[in-house]
Design a protein around this motif. Structure first.
Motif, mmCIF file in Angstrom:
data_model
loop_
_atom_site.group_PDB
_atom_site.id
_atom_site.type_symbol
_atom_site.label_atom_id
_atom_site.label_comp_id
_atom_site.label_asym_id
_atom_site.label_seq_id
_atom_site.Cartn_x
_atom_site.Cartn_y
_atom_site.Cartn_z
ATOM 1 N N ASN A 49 0.762 -1.222 -0.232
ATOM 2 C CA ASN A 49 0.066 0.050 0.005
ATOM 3 C C ASN A 49 0.922 1.362 -0.022
ATOM 4 O O ASN A 49 0.443 2.276 0.424
ATOM 5 C CB ASN A 49 -1.007 0.000 1.260
ATOM 6 N N ALA A 50 1.980 1.101 -0.581
ATOM 7 C CA ALA A 50 2.955 2.482 -0.692
ATOM 8 C C ALA A 50 3.519 2.389 -2.115
ATOM 9 O O ALA A 50 4.819 1.812 -2.174
ATOM 10 C CB ALA A 50 3.980 2.483 0.443
ATOM 11 N N PRO A 51 3.000 2.634 -3.030
ATOM 12 C CA PRO A 51 3.359 2.507 -4.443
ATOM 13 C C PRO A 51 4.780 3.293 -4.482
ATOM 14 O O PRO A 51 4.900 4.358 -4.185
ATOM 15 C CB PRO A 51 2.349 3.503 -5.250
ATOM 16 N N GLY A 52 5.736 2.906 -5.148
ATOM 17 C CA GLY A 52 6.870 3.491 -5.339
ATOM 18 C C GLY A 52 7.989 3.259 -4.457
ATOM 19 O O GLY A 52 8.923 3.913 -4.452
ATOM 20 N N VAL A 53 7.621 2.618 -3.228
ATOM 21 C CA VAL A 53 8.502 2.422 -2.177
ATOM 22 C C VAL A 53 8.972 0.970 -2.088
ATOM 23 O O VAL A 53 8.192 -0.194 -2.022
ATOM 24 C CB VAL A 53 7.716 2.810 -0.760
ATOM 25 N N ILE A 54 10.003 0.972 -1.596
ATOM 26 C CA ILE A 54 10.785 -0.476 -1.671
ATOM 27 C C ILE A 54 11.635 -0.745 -0.187
ATOM 28 O O ILE A 54 11.846 0.104 0.409
ATOM 29 C CB ILE A 54 11.629 -0.874 -2.762
ATOM 30 N N ARG A 55 11.912 -2.051 0.089
ATOM 31 C CA ARG A 55 12.856 -2.237 0.943
ATOM 32 C C ARG A 55 13.942 -3.238 0.533
ATOM 33 O O ARG A 55 13.559 -3.919 -0.476
ATOM 34 C CB ARG A 55 12.198 -2.901 2.278
ATOM 35 N N LEU A 56 15.199 -2.972 1.040
ATOM 36 C CA LEU A 56 16.136 -3.951 0.499
ATOM 37 C C LEU A 56 16.652 -4.907 1.427
ATOM 38 O O LEU A 56 16.898 -4.288 2.503
ATOM 39 C CB LEU A 56 17.158 -3.339 -0.159
ATOM 40 N N TRP A 94 12.772 2.750 0.980
ATOM 41 C CA TRP A 94 13.603 3.551 0.155
ATOM 42 C C TRP A 94 12.660 3.924 -1.231
ATOM 43 O O TRP A 94 11.921 3.123 -1.417
ATOM 44 C CB TRP A 94 15.132 2.976 -0.345
ATOM 45 N N VAL A 95 12.846 5.108 -1.665
ATOM 46 C CA VAL A 95 12.114 5.320 -2.761
ATOM 47 C C VAL A 95 13.031 5.372 -4.059
ATOM 48 O O VAL A 95 13.892 6.581 -3.886
ATOM 49 C CB VAL A 95 11.231 6.941 -2.802
ATOM 50 N N LEU A 105 18.192 6.310 -4.580
ATOM 51 C CA LEU A 105 17.387 5.698 -3.658
ATOM 52 C C LEU A 105 17.427 6.898 -2.503
ATOM 53 O O LEU A 105 18.292 7.178 -1.941
ATOM 54 C CB LEU A 105 18.135 4.449 -3.041
ATOM 55 N N GLN A 106 16.184 7.164 -2.503
ATOM 56 C CA GLN A 106 15.866 8.422 -1.612
ATOM 57 C C GLN A 106 15.116 7.756 -0.151
ATOM 58 O O GLN A 106 14.155 6.988 -0.382
ATOM 59 C CB GLN A 106 15.025 9.427 -2.345
ATOM 60 N N THR A 107 15.581 8.214 0.941
ATOM 61 C CA THR A 107 14.899 8.045 2.259
ATOM 62 C C THR A 107 13.429 8.616 2.127
ATOM 63 O O THR A 107 13.227 9.482 1.433
ATOM 64 C CB THR A 107 15.604 8.306 3.456
ATOM 65 N N ARG A 108 12.727 8.251 3.033
ATOM 66 C CA ARG A 108 11.505 9.031 3.186
ATOM 67 C C ARG A 108 11.517 10.397 4.065
ATOM 68 O O ARG A 108 10.693 11.156 3.858
ATOM 69 C CB ARG A 108 10.619 8.174 4.192
ATOM 70 N N TYR A 109 12.910 10.752 4.205
ATOM 71 C CA TYR A 109 12.854 12.198 4.689
ATOM 72 C C TYR A 109 13.951 13.008 3.805
ATOM 73 O O TYR A 109 14.295 14.104 4.114
ATOM 74 C CB TYR A 109 13.658 12.231 6.070
#
Length: 326
Positions: A49-56, A94-95, A105-109
């Motif tokens: 439910n967070a389009p464009g957001v990933i975890r690695l 990460w976005v 790769l951008q953080t949410r901040y």
């Protein structure tokens, strides 16, 4: 982002042609040239439910995490580490920003995943911050897909079918539907992991970029502008080299405008080879002029940092000036 949506496992190659590497201590994250190591592979998870957001997630089952700990006192960058939090929060999210195989790769901040170069202890480290425009290329990563998802999941973790059972705790989510929790380190660790990186690297060649995407040369790149990090990645320039050829005594004729070219290499040896090709002279020494005494000094160690322009003088090895260096 489309690249990550169809990827199960990826490698991230930095501007130094090194790969983001999960250290064997299961905590640190660094850069290494060994593309064949499983430590250079990261499993992609799409955040529900967070389009464009990933975890690695590393080979140890730990997540790539943007910590609040400074890498060094007085340095703006903060450490990027491996963690296995009890709740999956924004520090592991990460976005991807970019087009084609190249992304930041951008953080949410608003910080960016950065591959550091230069001298130790920053060399080969990975941090997150908003870089100066001179280092804008340090946050650009080339994404190499190692495993492709045959049927990409919709708003679910792409790797949960590969490991079972999930832990009973509920990870962070923005909807009532639970998302799978991370597994213990031991459950995801492949048998007999290597404890050294002394084997000869086998660098996998990435697939050709899709039409219209950016394909910078090896050792890419830096952005032409860092005024906005929401624009696509552009092809960027390297270091400008301005050179003169000295006479037998080490003097340069007055009024000689010299020559210049754009250099994309990273070492003094590469620069010497390029200058030999440019001049047709094989027995030259690269020198710089002392700004105080105006004496020529041979360059012995490495190139200055930050891709600043260089002004050098070439001296023949058989010249009187070269004999004065010994």
């Amino acid at each position: 982002m489309e690249l990550f949506e169809r990827a199960k496992t990826v490698r991230l190659r930095s501007h130094q042609n090194k790969y983001m590497y999960a250290d064997e201590d299961e905590s640190h994250v660094l850069q290494d040239r060994n593309a064949a190591s499983p430590n250079a592979r990261w499993t992609v998870e799409l955040v529900p439910n967070a389009p464009g957001v990933i975890r690695l997630r590393s080979r140890y089952g730990r997540y790539l995490t943007a910590s609040n700990e400074p890498i060094l006192m007085g340095v703006t960058g903060r450490k990027v580490i491996q963690t296995l939090p009890h709740r999956l929060d924004s520090s592991v999210e990460w976005v991807p920003v970019g087009e084609g195989r190249h992304a930041r790769l951008q953080t949410r901040y608003g910080n960016f995943l950065r591959a550091n170069g230069g001298l130790p202890p920053l060399r080969n480290s990975v941090t997150h911050d908003v870089p100066h425009h001179r280092h804008a290329g340090w946050v650009v990563w080339c994404i190499e897909i190692v495993q492709v998802l045959v049927h990409p999941p919709q708003c679910s973790d792409p790797i949960t079918t590969a490991y079972s059972p999930p832990l009973p705790y509920k990870p962070h989510s923005r909807s009532p539907s639970p998302s799978p929790a991370p597994l213990p380190t031991g459950a995801l660790r492949p048998p007999a992991p290597p404890h050294h990186r002394t084997s000869t690297p086998v660098v996998a060649q990435p697939p050709p970029p899709p039409p219209g995407s950016l394909a910078p040369p090896v050792g890419f790149s830096r952005l032409e502008s860092a005024d906005s990090f929401s624009v696509p990645v552009h092809k960027v320039e390297g270091r400008h080299i301005h050179y003169h050829i000295a006479d037998d005594s080490g003097y340069v004729r007055e009024g000689d405008e010299g020559h210049s070219f754009l250099f994309n290499g990273t070492s003094l040896g590469e620069l010497l080879e390029r200058l030999q090709d440019e001049t047709g002279l094989k027995d030259v020494i690269i020198c710089s002029r002392n700004p105080i005494t105006s004496k020529l000094m041979p360059l012995r160690l490495q190139l200055p940092p930050n891709n600043n322009a260089m002004h050098v003088v070439l001296v023949r090895e058989s010249s009187k000036a070269a004999r004065s260096f010994s």
